[in-house]
Design a protein around this motif. Sequence first.
Motif, short mmCIF file in Angstrom:
data_model
loop_
_atom_site.label_atom_id
_atom_site.label_comp_id
_atom_site.label_asym_id
_atom_site.label_seq_id
_atom_site.Cartn_x
_atom_site.Cartn_y
_atom_site.Cartn_z
N GLY A 38 -24.75 -37.27 -14.67
CA GLY A 38 -24.35 -37.30 -13.27
C GLY A 38 -25.52 -37.08 -12.33
N ASN B 282 -18.33 -32.73 3.06
CA ASN B 282 -17.51 -33.39 2.04
C ASN B 282 -16.58 -32.39 1.35
N LYS B 283 -15.63 -32.93 0.61
CA LYS B 283 -14.68 -32.16 -0.21
C LYS B 283 -13.76 -31.28 0.63
N ASP C 253 -10.83 -31.73 1.04
CA ASP C 253 -9.54 -31.65 0.36
C ASP C 253 -9.40 -30.38 -0.47
N LEU C 254 -10.53 -29.76 -0.81
CA LEU C 254 -10.46 -28.57 -1.67
C LEU C 254 -9.95 -27.37 -0.87
N SER D 272 -13.37 -36.40 2.75
CA SER D 272 -13.21 -36.19 1.32
C SER D 272 -13.56 -37.51 0.68
N ALA D 273 -14.72 -37.56 0.07
CA ALA D 273 -15.16 -38.81 -0.55
C ALA D 273 -14.22 -39.18 -1.69
N LYS D 274 -13.65 -38.16 -2.31
CA LYS D 274 -12.78 -38.41 -3.43
C LYS D 274 -11.48 -39.07 -2.99
N THR E 24 -28.89 -38.94 -10.35
CA THR E 24 -29.46 -40.23 -10.00
C THR E 24 -30.96 -40.15 -10.21
N GLN F 38 -19.27 -44.68 -9.48
CA GLN F 38 -20.72 -44.54 -9.42
C GLN F 38 -21.42 -45.87 -9.63
N GLY G 242 -21.61 -34.85 -3.83
CA GLY G 242 -20.76 -36.02 -3.62
C GLY G 242 -21.45 -37.26 -3.10
N LYS G 243 -22.76 -37.32 -3.26
CA LYS G 243 -23.51 -38.48 -2.76
C LYS G 243 -23.03 -39.79 -3.38
N SER G 244 -22.93 -39.81 -4.71
CA SER G 244 -22.54 -41.07 -5.37
C SER G 244 -21.11 -41.44 -5.04
N THR G 245 -20.24 -40.45 -4.96
CA THR G 245 -18.85 -40.74 -4.64
C THR G 245 -18.75 -41.34 -3.24
N ASP H 60 -24.36 -32.95 -7.05
CA ASP H 60 -22.92 -32.69 -7.16
C ASP H 60 -22.18 -32.49 -5.85
P1 GTP Z 1 -25.82 -36.48 -8.19
O1 GTP Z 1 -25.70 -37.95 -8.45
O2 GTP Z 1 -25.91 -35.68 -9.44
O3 GTP Z 1 -26.81 -36.12 -7.14
O4 GTP Z 1 -24.42 -35.97 -7.66
P2 GTP Z 1 -23.71 -36.53 -6.40
O5 GTP Z 1 -24.14 -35.74 -5.23
O6 GTP Z 1 -23.84 -37.99 -6.36
O7 GTP Z 1 -22.23 -36.10 -6.70
P3 GTP Z 1 -21.03 -37.01 -7.22
O8 GTP Z 1 -20.67 -38.05 -6.24
O9 GTP Z 1 -21.31 -37.42 -8.60
O10 GTP Z 1 -19.87 -35.91 -7.18
C1 GTP Z 1 -19.95 -34.71 -7.91
C2 GTP Z 1 -18.55 -34.26 -8.30
O11 GTP Z 1 -17.80 -33.92 -7.13
C3 GTP Z 1 -17.76 -35.33 -9.00
O12 GTP Z 1 -17.01 -34.72 -10.02
C4 GTP Z 1 -16.85 -35.88 -7.91
O13 GTP Z 1 -15.64 -36.39 -8.43
C5 GTP Z 1 -16.60 -34.65 -7.07
N1 GTP Z 1 -16.33 -35.00 -5.68
C6 GTP Z 1 -17.03 -35.83 -4.88
N2 GTP Z 1 -16.45 -35.91 -3.65
C7 GTP Z 1 -15.37 -35.10 -3.68
C8 GTP Z 1 -14.39 -34.75 -2.73
O14 GTP Z 1 -14.35 -35.19 -1.59
N3 GTP Z 1 -13.44 -33.86 -3.12
C9 GTP Z 1 -13.41 -33.33 -4.37
N4 GTP Z 1 -12.44 -32.49 -4.67
N5 GTP Z 1 -14.32 -33.65 -5.29
C10 GTP Z 1 -15.30 -34.52 -4.96
#
Ligand code: GTP
Length: 597
Positions: free
Chosen positions: A53, A133-134, A136-137, A164-166, A55, A41, A18-21, A16
């Motif tokens: 969610g 990452n994140k 923006d929060l 901010s990957a988002k 991988t 994703q 943000g790896k996939s994002t 969570d």
């Molecule tokens: P796994 O695949 O479970 O390992 O998770 P992950 O690390 O790939 O995380 P993922 O990319 O699925 O992101 C987890 C959550 O964080 C999702 O709801 C994204 O939308 C959110 N998220 C990712 N990057 C950002 C960011 O830069 N800012 C914010 N606010 N949310 C983000």
Amino acid sequence: TDLAHIRNFSIVAHIDHGKSTLADRLIQATGTVAQRDMKEQMLDSMDIERERGITIKANTVRLNYRAKDGQDYILNLIDTPGHVDFAYEVSRSMRAVEGSLLVVDASQGVEAQTLANVYQALDAGHDIVPVLNKIDLPAAEPERVRAQIEDVIGLDASDSVLISAKSGIGIPDVLEAIVTRLPAPKGDRDAPLKAMLVDSWYDAYLGVVVMIRVIDGVIKKGDRIRMMATNAAYGIDKLAVLRPQMVDIPELGPGEIGIFTASIKQVRDTRVGDTVTHERKPCDAPLPGFKPAQPVVFCGLFPVDANDFETLRDAIEKLALNDASFSTEMETSAALGFGFRCGFLGLLHLEVIRERLEREFDLDLITTAPSVVYHLHMKDGEVRDLHNPADMPDLTYVDHIEEPRIKATIMVPDEYLGDILKLCQDRRGIQQNLTYAGSRAMVEYDLPLNEVVFDFYDRLKSVTKGYASFDYTISEYREDFLVKMSILVNDEPVDALSMMVHRDRAEMRGRGMVEKLKELIPRHMFKIPIQAAIGGRVIARETLSAMRKDVTAKCYGGDATRKKKLLEKQKEGKKKMRQFGKVEIPQTAFINALKMD
Ligand code: GTP
């Protein structure tokens, strides 16, 4: 492509963070996938992965990138699984690349899997670029997290990339950092072919697809190759790179990552970590450190409806073809009939397989108590593996029993530390270490794996309201005072509920089980004793009293559809019951009886 213009990397992160994002953004920013084809994703393909969610299998994508220096680079991203069950796959895919992006959620900080994964990356000799990452929060604290990365991991985080990957902030900086801060691969084009088998999977159209990283030499379509661990030889039918869909390519040279197909029958014939070489002109030695992944948790899977056995068999065969680490064997149980004893890499692996069986093949299953593999040291000197408590031989032949232990790392906010220590202590844990990183504590425990396989993770999450993170590695086998506990319902042993427990914990587990079963088994027309026993000795007992005659179900009037629905519901309920002697036990009782409080 010359080596200087290749960069191979993975992204390591806690779930969570943000790896996939981030992977999606990199694919998008390099124009690898047309905007209209972009979906969230990209790299997670299985339904369960998407829904949860997480991988599960490693995936990869090749990106073309023109850097600020005006030169064109090939960037190969290998997406590694983020969960402890797949640690072996993680370590192999790490060895296929030279660098990592360490993604840390700037509002959360370093977590247990951040640590586990970054240590794997360091073990694999990676150069590491920290990415916060994140940002923006509003809760993001990049400065605090930067200091934490330096304190806890010991990495220089002064030039972390803030993103901010988002929302897309900082993505160009990540791409530049990959080119300028991660090393190019090394390799010799003229040497005999040496490639690492990184992953393999089953594709409905192509059959078995093998992903490799070429170390030395060149692999071409039509080549005859040999897998060094299995010694099997094949002709290459198709050679491609993933963008992320397959694009055919005439050859792969040193430093490159791609896939091939070669009329391989089953995924089982391919071993992650194996060395692929040419049949005619092989390399002299395989890559070091190859070991097949070993299942560590076993349980029985039985169809609720005995008529579903064939469906279950077919389904298990299909899944096993595509998953070399999932082991299966026919099993018969006095109580549950025909089923399979299955081995898994861990609890998540078990859960994923069970869910796929139920969902994709529409099966109702009974899962018996998960068990770890015990080493039985027999009096005659023989050492046996015990996968199933039901197979426990007479104790007079057993000298001693060893169980697997784990080294667990738990990170938790200060205020929950007490609860965590209690939980670990209750599970026979031995505290190894306790350190602080800001307001978070990091505890290391030596724990028996059998105390973790039931519901440790759920308990951990509930006592810390989800704020703790957990990771583990198996450390060693050690002797302890372990016994087999049986459960008897109406004097009939229910083999599916028997389990190995520590002698000191047997009364408590036994009492818990019989009390729960009393709640979970519906009343019958007669009295039902429910007992826990070690050998012939009863250690806990409850009695389920008989149903009183006058409380038989009333027939209601009302409209016909409602009645029909009610009947169907009852039928459904019936389906989920199993008959033990004269007693019917609902399927849910098996799962719930095994949870500890
Ligand atoms: P796994 O695949 O479970 O390992 O998770 P992950 O690390 O790939 O995380 P993922 O990319 O699925 O992101 C987890 C959550 O964080 C999702 O709801 C994204 O939308 C959110 N998220 C990712 N990057 C950002 C960011 O830069 N800012 C914010 N606010 N949310 C983000």
